[in-house]
Motif scaffolding. Structure first.
Motif, PDB file in Angstrom:
ATOM      1  N   ALA A 172     -46.073 -34.536  87.057  1.00  0.00           N
ATOM      2  CA  ALA A 172     -47.360 -33.464  87.039  1.00  0.00           C
ATOM      3  C   ALA A 172     -46.693 -32.488  86.268  1.00  0.00           C
ATOM      4  O   ALA A 172     -45.801 -31.721  86.635  1.00  0.00           O
ATOM      5  CB  ALA A 172     -47.551 -33.232  88.458  1.00  0.00           C
ATOM      6  N   THR A 173     -47.268 -32.170  85.175  1.00  0.00           N
ATOM      7  CA  THR A 173     -47.005 -30.863  84.073  1.00  0.00           C
ATOM      8  C   THR A 173     -48.096 -30.048  84.465  1.00  0.00           C
ATOM      9  O   THR A 173     -49.276 -30.174  84.138  1.00  0.00           O
ATOM     10  CB  THR A 173     -46.965 -31.557  82.717  1.00  0.00           C
ATOM     11  OG1 THR A 173     -45.717 -32.567  82.755  1.00  0.00           O
ATOM     12  CG2 THR A 173     -46.504 -30.538  81.835  1.00  0.00           C
ATOM     13  N   VAL A 176     -45.748 -21.478  82.129  1.00  0.00           N
ATOM     14  CA  VAL A 176     -45.576 -20.398  83.144  1.00  0.00           C
ATOM     15  C   VAL A 176     -45.274 -21.321  84.325  1.00  0.00           C
ATOM     16  O   VAL A 176     -45.530 -22.598  84.530  1.00  0.00           O
ATOM     17  CB  VAL A 176     -46.721 -19.383  83.428  1.00  0.00           C
ATOM     18  CG1 VAL A 176     -46.705 -18.565  82.157  1.00  0.00           C
ATOM     19  CG2 VAL A 176     -47.828 -19.897  83.710  1.00  0.00           C
ATOM     20  N   ILE A 177     -44.950 -20.480  85.617  1.00  0.00           N
ATOM     21  CA  ILE A 177     -44.619 -21.187  86.750  1.00  0.00           C
ATOM     22  C   ILE A 177     -45.956 -21.852  87.403  1.00  0.00           C
ATOM     23  O   ILE A 177     -46.790 -20.698  87.598  1.00  0.00           O
ATOM     24  CB  ILE A 177     -43.819 -20.311  87.565  1.00  0.00           C
ATOM     25  CG1 ILE A 177     -42.429 -20.183  87.008  1.00  0.00           C
ATOM     26  CG2 ILE A 177     -43.545 -21.189  88.867  1.00  0.00           C
ATOM     27  CD1 ILE A 177     -41.481 -19.357  87.936  1.00  0.00           C
ATOM     28  N   HIS A 178     -46.186 -22.881  87.651  1.00  0.00           N
ATOM     29  CA  HIS A 178     -47.329 -23.416  88.568  1.00  0.00           C
ATOM     30  C   HIS A 178     -46.848 -23.940  89.949  1.00  0.00           C
ATOM     31  O   HIS A 178     -45.494 -23.920  90.017  1.00  0.00           O
ATOM     32  CB  HIS A 178     -48.158 -24.332  87.796  1.00  0.00           C
ATOM     33  CG  HIS A 178     -48.584 -23.957  86.281  1.00  0.00           C
ATOM     34  ND1 HIS A 178     -49.567 -23.278  86.445  1.00  0.00           N
ATOM     35  CD2 HIS A 178     -48.121 -24.098  85.212  1.00  0.00           C
ATOM     36  CE1 HIS A 178     -50.062 -23.009  85.053  1.00  0.00           C
ATOM     37  NE2 HIS A 178     -48.825 -23.340  84.326  1.00  0.00           N
ATOM     38  N   ALA A 179     -47.701 -24.499  90.665  1.00  0.00           N
ATOM     39  CA  ALA A 179     -47.176 -25.009  91.659  1.00  0.00           C
ATOM     40  C   ALA A 179     -48.240 -26.122  92.136  1.00  0.00           C
ATOM     41  O   ALA A 179     -49.396 -26.010  92.323  1.00  0.00           O
ATOM     42  CB  ALA A 179     -47.009 -24.019  93.038  1.00  0.00           C
ATOM     43  N   ALA A 217     -43.658 -25.959  89.983  1.00  0.00           N
ATOM     44  CA  ALA A 217     -43.441 -26.636  88.536  1.00  0.00           C
ATOM     45  C   ALA A 217     -43.292 -25.433  87.589  1.00  0.00           C
ATOM     46  O   ALA A 217     -43.914 -24.698  87.282  1.00  0.00           O
ATOM     47  CB  ALA A 217     -44.889 -27.137  88.068  1.00  0.00           C
ATOM     48  N   ILE A 218     -41.677 -25.372  87.012  1.00  0.00           N
ATOM     49  CA  ILE A 218     -41.239 -24.652  86.382  1.00  0.00           C
ATOM     50  C   ILE A 218     -40.848 -24.995  84.840  1.00  0.00           C
ATOM     51  O   ILE A 218     -40.266 -25.929  84.808  1.00  0.00           O
ATOM     52  CB  ILE A 218     -39.961 -24.087  87.070  1.00  0.00           C
ATOM     53  CG1 ILE A 218     -40.076 -23.593  88.550  1.00  0.00           C
ATOM     54  CG2 ILE A 218     -39.223 -22.780  86.207  1.00  0.00           C
ATOM     55  CD1 ILE A 218     -38.916 -23.282  89.393  1.00  0.00           C
ATOM     56  N   ALA A 260     -50.766 -23.363  93.561  1.00  0.00           N
ATOM     57  CA  ALA A 260     -50.285 -22.146  94.558  1.00  0.00           C
ATOM     58  C   ALA A 260     -49.341 -21.239  93.943  1.00  0.00           C
ATOM     59  O   ALA A 260     -48.749 -20.694  94.982  1.00  0.00           O
ATOM     60  CB  ALA A 260     -49.561 -23.158  95.792  1.00  0.00           C
ATOM     61  N   GLU A 261     -49.283 -20.961  92.848  1.00  0.00           N
ATOM     62  CA  GLU A 261     -48.612 -20.055  92.186  1.00  0.00           C
ATOM     63  C   GLU A 261     -49.430 -19.298  91.025  1.00  0.00           C
ATOM     64  O   GLU A 261     -49.905 -20.119  90.321  1.00  0.00           O
ATOM     65  CB  GLU A 261     -47.190 -20.534  91.615  1.00  0.00           C
ATOM     66  CG  GLU A 261     -46.003 -19.623  91.071  1.00  0.00           C
ATOM     67  CD  GLU A 261     -45.191 -19.011  92.255  1.00  0.00           C
ATOM     68  OE1 GLU A 261     -45.174 -18.029  92.159  1.00  0.00           O
ATOM     69  OE2 GLU A 261     -45.051 -19.595  93.348  1.00  0.00           O
ATOM     70  N   LEU A 262     -49.418 -17.875  91.171  1.00  0.00           N
ATOM     71  CA  LEU A 262     -50.183 -17.288  90.491  1.00  0.00           C
ATOM     72  C   LEU A 262     -49.893 -17.369  89.013  1.00  0.00           C
ATOM     73  O   LEU A 262     -48.831 -17.049  88.578  1.00  0.00           O
ATOM     74  CB  LEU A 262     -50.226 -15.676  90.838  1.00  0.00           C
ATOM     75  CG  LEU A 262     -51.109 -14.755  89.790  1.00  0.00           C
ATOM     76  CD1 LEU A 262     -52.613 -15.314  90.264  1.00  0.00           C
ATOM     77  CD2 LEU A 262     -51.118 -13.295  90.530  1.00  0.00           C
TER      78      LEU A 262
END
Length: 394
Positions: free
Chosen positions: A143-144, A211-214, A226-227, A249-251
């Motif tokens: 998952a990207t 960017v960072i996602h979650a 997801a980094i 779940a990450e801004l």
């Protein structure tokens, strides 16, 4: 005259109060029209999501167990405190005692918290270790995270080779832009849900392009960052068929609220059928990068690619917004040097304010570049072919 003015003002005030009351009533009716979303959030939800995996069940048990311990500690500590205040209050003639430390008390308030911590740590450790055990997975999916959608690639197991982008359904975005939300799945409906088989261990490998996602699905008890440049993994094994929802779940930027996750859990037979259908679709969509396209065909395809991926930032009219640069009249779009715009889409720019779109096919990239070069006021007549994009990738 003053009396008439006051009377008119009073009537206007009454009209305003009626309008506010009507608005409040309408808002209440709209709010009450929303129902629980099976597999997603519920109205006035206070507890965790109903679990559909063993991990989520263990997490809920652990949550309740910790709450009970905390409640017992609260009752014990405050019970003793309030009893002491009431029993030994000054009005009863209580006199403060004069004593030094007690060895027994020192030992007790050291051992008791230690035992409590151990009682909390043992089951918590067991659950955390189980959450990290991604071995022996039946299906592995990457998952990207992209700004602002999810890319899914089936890496191992049944369905290997399947890949697609999952984005917010266009109708949902239109409702948001118009300020007229409707439906229990508002901002949760996607164009391509992630499909997995029931009772199979699914390993999710997470990473990001910008960017960072979650990646988070509460009903599965799963939340994994997801980094960019890093690989993390998690897993779930859904024990129930159905549709289950989550969100990034990450801004991650201004479109963070428009990055939902929809997982469809189906039977083994239905999953096999879905895999067969997806591979047929992928074969049909597989474009020969050496094919030479005519301008009208590229424009039609490019418009679809633009509306799905680009319009969220650059807007349908190509004017952009805030720090997002306009495409209508942009120098890089109007330039005869096609490679400049191709490079921007493949590599991104401005520290990923404009992210890379290399996950799109050569034909999709060629089509959307051609579309921007020949839409709005950008009537350049230039055509970008897939072969040019393919050459720029190398």
């Amino acid at each position: 005259m003053n009396a008439r003015v006051h009377q008119a003002a009073r009537r206007l005030g009454q009209v305003g109060q009626l309008a506010l009351a009507a608005g409040a009533t309408l808002a209440t009716q709209v709010a009450l029209a929303v129902n629980d979303l099976p597999g997603g959030p519920a109205v006035n939800q206070l507890n965790l999501h109903p679990p559909v995996t063993k991990i989520a069940t263990d997490q809920m048990w652990l949550h309740n167990f910790m709450m009970v311990i905390c409640l017992l500690i609260f009752v014990a500590v405050f019970g003793v405190m309030f009893y002491s205040i009431f029993k030994h209050r000054k009005s009863k003639g209580a006199v403060s005692a004069n004593f030094h430390e007690s060895v027994a008390v020192e030992i007790a308030w050291t051992i008791v918290p230690f035992v409590i911590v151990i009682l909390m740590a043992l089951p918590a450790t067991k659950v955390v270790v189980a959450m990290k055990d991604t071995t022996n997975a039946d299906v592995t999916i990457k998952a990207t995270g992209y700004q602002w959608e999810w890319g899914y690639d089936y890496l191992k197991g049944e369905g290997e080779g399947i890949g697609f982008i999952s984005a917010l359904d266009a109708g949902q975005r239109e409702m948001s832009d118009s300020g007229k939300p409707s439906g229990d799945d508002y901002l949760f409906r996607v164009d391509h849900p992630l499909v997995v088989p029931v009772n199979k261990k699914i390993r999710i490998i997470t990473t990001a392009n910008d960017v960072i996602h979650a990646w988070m699905v509460p009903a599965f008890g799963v939340k994994q960052d997801a980094i960019p440049g890093f690989v993390r993994d998690t897993w779930f094994k859904a024990e129930k068929e159905g549709d289950f929802y989550g969100q990034c779940a990450e801004l991650c930027g201004k479109e963070h609220a428009y990055m939902p996750i929809h997982v469809k859990v189906v039977s083994a037979e239905a999953y096999t059928q879905w895999v067969t259908e997806q591979k047929k679709i992928m074969s049909a969509k597989a474009d020969d990068p050496s094919k030479v396209w005519e301008l009208p065909a590229l424009l039609a395809r490019g418009e679809k690619v633009y509306n799905t991926n680009c319009a969220a930032c650059h807007k349908a009219d190509g004017k952009g917004a805030g720090p997002i640069k306009p495409l209508d009249g942009a120098a890089v779009v109007l330039s005869d040097e096609k490679l400049k715009q191709i490079s921007v889409l493949l590599n991104g720019q401005n520290q990923n304010t404009m992210p890379s779109w290399k996950q799109l096919s050569d034909t999709d990239l060629a089509a959307v570049i051609t579309f921007t070069k020949n839409h709005w006021s950008n009537q350049t007549g230039q055509v970008v072919q897939p072969a040019e994009v393919l050459a720029a990738r190398k």
